[in-house]
Motif scaffolding. Structure first.
Motif, PDB file in Angstrom:
ATOM      1  N   GLY A  53       0.793  -1.226   0.000  1.00 39.86           N
ATOM      2  CA  GLY A  53       0.000   0.000   0.000  1.00 39.86           C
ATOM      3  C   GLY A  53       0.818   1.265   0.000  1.00 39.86           C
ATOM      4  O   GLY A  53       0.280   2.359   0.208  1.00 39.86           O
ATOM      5  N   LYS A  56       0.801   3.247  -5.339  1.00 41.91           N
ATOM      6  CA  LYS A  56      -0.475   2.966  -5.978  1.00 41.91           C
ATOM      7  C   LYS A  56      -0.218   2.538  -7.419  1.00 41.91           C
ATOM      8  O   LYS A  56       0.453   3.240  -8.163  1.00 41.91           O
ATOM      9  CB  LYS A  56      -1.377   4.201  -5.943  1.00 41.91           C
ATOM     10  CG  LYS A  56      -2.822   3.925  -6.357  1.00 41.91           C
ATOM     11  CD  LYS A  56      -3.679   5.153  -6.136  1.00 41.91           C
ATOM     12  CE  LYS A  56      -5.126   4.903  -6.564  1.00 41.91           C
ATOM     13  NZ  LYS A  56      -5.765   3.829  -5.788  1.00 41.91           N
ATOM     14  N   GLN A  62      -5.573  -5.566 -10.217  1.00 43.26           N
ATOM     15  CA  GLN A  62      -6.541  -6.313  -9.413  1.00 43.26           C
ATOM     16  C   GLN A  62      -5.818  -7.079  -8.312  1.00 43.26           C
ATOM     17  O   GLN A  62      -4.748  -7.642  -8.522  1.00 43.26           O
ATOM     18  CB  GLN A  62      -7.310  -7.312 -10.286  1.00 43.26           C
ATOM     19  CG  GLN A  62      -8.297  -6.686 -11.260  1.00 43.26           C
ATOM     20  CD  GLN A  62      -9.047  -7.757 -12.033  1.00 43.26           C
ATOM     21  OE1 GLN A  62      -8.455  -8.483 -12.830  1.00 43.26           O
ATOM     22  NE2 GLN A  62     -10.351  -7.852 -11.808  1.00 43.26           N
ATOM     23  N   PHE A  63      -6.444  -7.085  -7.124  1.00 40.90           N
ATOM     24  CA  PHE A  63      -5.919  -7.817  -5.979  1.00 40.90           C
ATOM     25  C   PHE A  63      -6.989  -8.789  -5.482  1.00 40.90           C
ATOM     26  O   PHE A  63      -8.151  -8.392  -5.278  1.00 40.90           O
ATOM     27  CB  PHE A  63      -5.564  -6.866  -4.826  1.00 40.90           C
ATOM     28  CG  PHE A  63      -4.535  -5.822  -5.173  1.00 40.90           C
ATOM     29  CD1 PHE A  63      -3.195  -6.018  -4.884  1.00 40.90           C
ATOM     30  CD2 PHE A  63      -4.913  -4.628  -5.770  1.00 40.90           C
ATOM     31  CE1 PHE A  63      -2.253  -5.056  -5.184  1.00 40.90           C
ATOM     32  CE2 PHE A  63      -3.983  -3.656  -6.081  1.00 40.90           C
ATOM     33  CZ  PHE A  63      -2.650  -3.869  -5.793  1.00 40.90           C
ATOM     34  N   GLU A  69     -11.870 -10.288  -4.043  1.00 39.58           N
ATOM     35  CA  GLU A  69     -11.213  -9.098  -4.578  1.00 39.58           C
ATOM     36  C   GLU A  69     -11.161  -8.024  -3.506  1.00 39.58           C
ATOM     37  O   GLU A  69     -12.150  -7.772  -2.807  1.00 39.58           O
ATOM     38  CB  GLU A  69     -11.936  -8.579  -5.821  1.00 39.58           C
ATOM     39  CG  GLU A  69     -11.171  -7.453  -6.510  1.00 39.58           C
ATOM     40  CD  GLU A  69     -11.659  -7.164  -7.920  1.00 39.58           C
ATOM     41  OE1 GLU A  69     -11.005  -6.368  -8.612  1.00 39.58           O
ATOM     42  OE2 GLU A  69     -12.701  -7.746  -8.336  1.00 39.58           O
ATOM     43  N   ILE A  70     -10.012  -7.411  -3.351  1.00 34.94           N
ATOM     44  CA  ILE A  70      -9.817  -6.385  -2.330  1.00 34.94           C
ATOM     45  C   ILE A  70      -9.151  -5.160  -2.959  1.00 34.94           C
ATOM     46  O   ILE A  70      -8.661  -5.207  -4.088  1.00 34.94           O
ATOM     47  CB  ILE A  70      -8.934  -6.893  -1.171  1.00 34.94           C
ATOM     48  CG1 ILE A  70      -7.526  -7.256  -1.700  1.00 34.94           C
ATOM     49  CG2 ILE A  70      -9.583  -8.093  -0.477  1.00 34.94           C
ATOM     50  CD1 ILE A  70      -6.512  -7.550  -0.610  1.00 34.94           C
ATOM     51  N   GLU A  71      -9.107  -4.082  -2.200  1.00 34.11           N
ATOM     52  CA  GLU A  71      -8.370  -2.881  -2.584  1.00 34.11           C
ATOM     53  C   GLU A  71      -7.285  -2.615  -1.548  1.00 34.11           C
ATOM     54  O   GLU A  71      -7.526  -2.770  -0.348  1.00 34.11           O
ATOM     55  CB  GLU A  71      -9.307  -1.675  -2.686  1.00 34.11           C
ATOM     56  CG  GLU A  71     -10.278  -1.745  -3.847  1.00 34.11           C
ATOM     57  CD  GLU A  71     -11.072  -0.457  -4.003  1.00 34.11           C
ATOM     58  OE1 GLU A  71     -10.810   0.500  -3.230  1.00 34.11           O
ATOM     59  OE2 GLU A  71     -11.939  -0.397  -4.894  1.00 34.11           O
ATOM     60  N   ILE A  72      -6.134  -2.231  -2.020  1.00 34.80           N
ATOM     61  CA  ILE A  72      -5.039  -1.836  -1.120  1.00 34.80           C
ATOM     62  C   ILE A  72      -4.593  -0.440  -1.541  1.00 34.80           C
ATOM     63  O   ILE A  72      -3.884  -0.270  -2.538  1.00 34.80           O
ATOM     64  CB  ILE A  72      -3.861  -2.827  -1.188  1.00 34.80           C
ATOM     65  CG1 ILE A  72      -4.322  -4.227  -0.776  1.00 34.80           C
ATOM     66  CG2 ILE A  72      -2.725  -2.368  -0.269  1.00 34.80           C
ATOM     67  CD1 ILE A  72      -3.233  -5.280  -0.846  1.00 34.80           C
ATOM     68  N   ASN A  73      -5.048   0.532  -0.805  1.00 34.66           N
ATOM     69  CA  ASN A  73      -4.747   1.937  -1.132  1.00 34.66           C
ATOM     70  C   ASN A  73      -3.758   2.575  -0.165  1.00 34.66           C
ATOM     71  O   ASN A  73      -3.195   3.622  -0.460  1.00 34.66           O
ATOM     72  CB  ASN A  73      -6.040   2.752  -1.159  1.00 34.66           C
ATOM     73  CG  ASN A  73      -6.995   2.263  -2.234  1.00 34.66           C
ATOM     74  OD1 ASN A  73      -6.596   2.059  -3.386  1.00 34.66           O
ATOM     75  ND2 ASN A  73      -8.259   2.052  -1.869  1.00 34.66           N
ATOM     76  N   LYS A  74      -3.564   1.949   0.999  1.00 38.13           N
ATOM     77  CA  LYS A  74      -2.650   2.483   2.008  1.00 38.13           C
ATOM     78  C   LYS A  74      -2.132   1.326   2.854  1.00 38.13           C
ATOM     79  O   LYS A  74      -2.724   0.232   2.857  1.00 38.13           O
ATOM     80  CB  LYS A  74      -3.351   3.531   2.873  1.00 38.13           C
ATOM     81  CG  LYS A  74      -4.606   3.056   3.558  1.00 38.13           C
ATOM     82  CD  LYS A  74      -5.281   4.203   4.300  1.00 38.13           C
ATOM     83  CE  LYS A  74      -6.538   3.757   5.061  1.00 38.13           C
ATOM     84  NZ  LYS A  74      -7.573   3.206   4.151  1.00 38.13           N
ATOM     85  N   ASP A  77      -4.442  -0.889   4.949  1.00 34.54           N
ATOM     86  CA  ASP A  77      -5.314  -1.821   4.228  1.00 34.54           C
ATOM     87  C   ASP A  77      -4.682  -3.202   4.175  1.00 34.54           C
ATOM     88  O   ASP A  77      -5.351  -4.224   4.380  1.00 34.54           O
ATOM     89  CB  ASP A  77      -5.575  -1.326   2.803  1.00 34.54           C
ATOM     90  CG  ASP A  77      -6.419  -0.064   2.768  1.00 34.54           C
ATOM     91  OD1 ASP A  77      -7.109   0.215   3.766  1.00 34.54           O
ATOM     92  OD2 ASP A  77      -6.373   0.638   1.737  1.00 34.54           O
ATOM     93  N   LYS A  81      -5.764  -6.839   6.365  1.00 34.62           N
ATOM     94  CA  LYS A  81      -6.113  -8.053   5.628  1.00 34.62           C
ATOM     95  C   LYS A  81      -5.270  -9.247   6.069  1.00 34.62           C
ATOM     96  O   LYS A  81      -5.557 -10.386   5.711  1.00 34.62           O
ATOM     97  CB  LYS A  81      -5.921  -7.837   4.121  1.00 34.62           C
ATOM     98  CG  LYS A  81      -6.887  -6.834   3.502  1.00 34.62           C
ATOM     99  CD  LYS A  81      -8.334  -7.320   3.586  1.00 34.62           C
ATOM    100  CE  LYS A  81      -9.275  -6.309   2.931  1.00 34.62           C
ATOM    101  NZ  LYS A  81     -10.694  -6.729   3.086  1.00 34.62           N
TER     102      LYS A  81
END
Length: 518
Positions: A53, A56, A62-63, A69-74, A77, A81
């Protein structure tokens, strides 16, 4: 349930002027050790920072974690997980206790009125350390621990966060052979618990020792994923660098000239005693021995980082006084340290600024202003000569991979036009392609008449580059060998016993083959 705990797809990352990653993918299975390999600059660090994170990715990435499916923005995050990153330069707070470091960032240890529950913190720290069968005291201050112990604290912290995936970036770079074996046992324990590990290393022996599968990157692109026991070392090297790479023991009989450097009766209590040797023009002098033998301390005393209790230094047969590193540089002595990030570079400054540091006074005009054009020209020359990637001299040093940072440190000292260059573990954490380039550079320096000292724990490296080899044991020189007579076994005889016979398996336990290094 998906067989993969992590899937990263369509990962690209563009920095100004360079595409660091181009449609890369990474798939890690539950409970496996997955090696991420590639040359310095291949994109490994960028990919891990995206997973953490910190960076960017470009659009389209895609993660998937445990099939979702997840998002890693920082960074938070990733942590939430169950993803933990243990970087090569450990991210602990040295002035805090082990227990405090393990539980920084967690809220479960707080009472309702926001006071710290120290008993609970200590107990949970003990539980995490016990899982690793570690006897580290949770009350110990981190800065008082060895590097190996600090690494265990990082792993314990990951366990305390209930991490399901742990990334280990060059975890053995500062460990002794015994400590490496202990780390392997810890990794096996984590695997048995079902925890997945992404393992990054330039040492092929380690990769094949601990890994189930490899993912190979080259020049920011995905080359492929391979099963470890179905892949050979040479196949892996070729996938990484695009060609077969090995290097052999130095067989040259270099013509050396006059004595450049004479060190006489150097002693420093607790570090080294009665050290005397000569270094001649055009000679590469290898300096080796086990960790703790006093090699680095001796080099730093010659360079003025510390002062010996007794002894003298002569340069071109003239006795000189070196009370600090600035005086050493004036006398034409350069020291390239092992700890490049903390001792060799100003990470927040550009490559241009780093390379010009030793010669900054020479670049000033009569108005005391720096000749920026000349400064850039010098940096451009060394970036090209040493193949620093990406070739962007205005980029800050912290943005480069470890191998390219090492090239910048070398360039920085070469710009000072030295007579003597001391390399301390010059290829630590560097891939085999860059390693052979640096060895050729060292030989070129010697051919140009510079006296070179190379300190290395890797016996094949010492044999590959040296004309003569000094072996240190417990702060003293225990052996002085010409390269033609030197062997790994002889060197280990002097390292372990000072003289006498050492069994071949002892040599194997303390030295990796160079063809196993990436």
């Amino acid at each position: 349930m998906s067989e993969f705990i992590l899937q990263m797809k369509n990962i690209s990352k563009t920095f100004p002027g360079v595409k660091a990653l181009d449609d890369v993918e990474l798939e890690v299975k539950h409970g496996e050790v997955h090696a991420l390999v590639g040359e310095n600059g291949a994109g490994k660090s960028t990919l891990i920072k995206i997973l953490a994170g910190i960076h960017k990715p470009d659009a389209g990435a895609q993660f998937f974690f445990e099939g979702n499916e997840i998002e890693i923005n920082k960074p938070n995050d990733a942590t939430m997980k169950g993803i933990s990153i243990i970087y090569q330069d450990l991210s602990l707070f040295p002035n805090l206790s082990v227990a405090e470091n393990i539980y920084i960032g967690q809220d479960s240890h707080k009472r309702s009125w926001n006071k710290m529950n120290w008993k609970k913190i200590k107990n949970k720290a003990e539980d995490a350390l016990n899982e690793l069968e570690s006897d580290i005291n949770p009350n110990s201050v981190v800065e008082q621990l060895s590097i190996a112990q600090q690494q265990l604290v990082e792993i314990a912290r990951a366990l305390a966060f209930d991490s399901k995936l742990i990334v280990m970036d060059e975890p053995t770079s500062s460990l002794s052979s015994d400590e490496v074996e202990k780390l392997y046992k810890v990794i096996n324990k984590l695997k048995k618990r079902g925890i997945s590990i992404i393992f990054i290393s330039h040492k092929l022996r380690e990769l094949f020792e601990v890994s189930n599968r490899f993912t190979v990157l080259r020049d920011g692109k995905f080359v492929g994923s391979y099963v470890a026991n179905q892949t050979t070392e040479q196949e892996l090297i070729k996938m990484m660098v695009g060609r077969s790479v090995t290097y052999e023991k130095n067989q040259s009989k270099t013509e050396v000239g006059e004595t450049i450097l004479n060190v006489s009766n150097f002693s420093k209590k607790g570090n080294f005693k009665d050290i005397s040797f000569d270094l001649r023009k055009g000679e590469i002098l290898g300096l080796t021995g086990l960790v703790g033998s006093g090699r680095t301390e001796l080099a730093q005393a010659i360079f003025g980082v510390s002062s010996p209790d007794t002894g003298s230094v002569k340069l071109f047969d003239k006795e000189i006084s070196i009370k600090n590193s600035e005086q050493a540089v004036k006398h034409g002595i350069a020291y390239i340290p092992e700890a490049r990030q903390t001792q060799g570079l100003v990470l927040e400054q550009s490559i241009v600024n780093n390379i010009s540091l030793p010669v900054i006074k020479k670049l000033r005009n009569k108005f005391k202003l720096i000749n920026r054009k000349k400064e850039v020209e010098i940096a451009d020359e060394y970036v090209k000569t040493l193949d620093v990637r990406p070739p962007l001299p205005e980029l800050n040093a912290e943005k480069f991979s470890g191998g390219n940072q090492q090239k910048v440190v070398i360039a920085k000292w070469l710009s000072a036009d030295p007579s003597v260059v001391i390399f301390d573990e010059p290829t630590n954490g560097i891939d085999i392609g860059a390693k052979t380039e640096i060895h050729k550079l060292i030989r070129r320096l010697a051919n140009d008449g510079i006296g070179v000292i190379v300190i290395s724990s890797e016996l094949p490296e010492i044999l590959a580059v040296s004309d003569r080899i000094l072996v240190m044991r417990k702060g003293r020189i225990s052996g002085d060998l010409g390269v033609q007579e030197a062997t790994q076994e002889k060197i280990m005889n002097y390292s372990l016993e000072g003289s006498g016979n050492v069994k071949t398996n002892q040599v194997a336990n303390h030295s990796d083959e160079v063809t196993q290094e990436v």
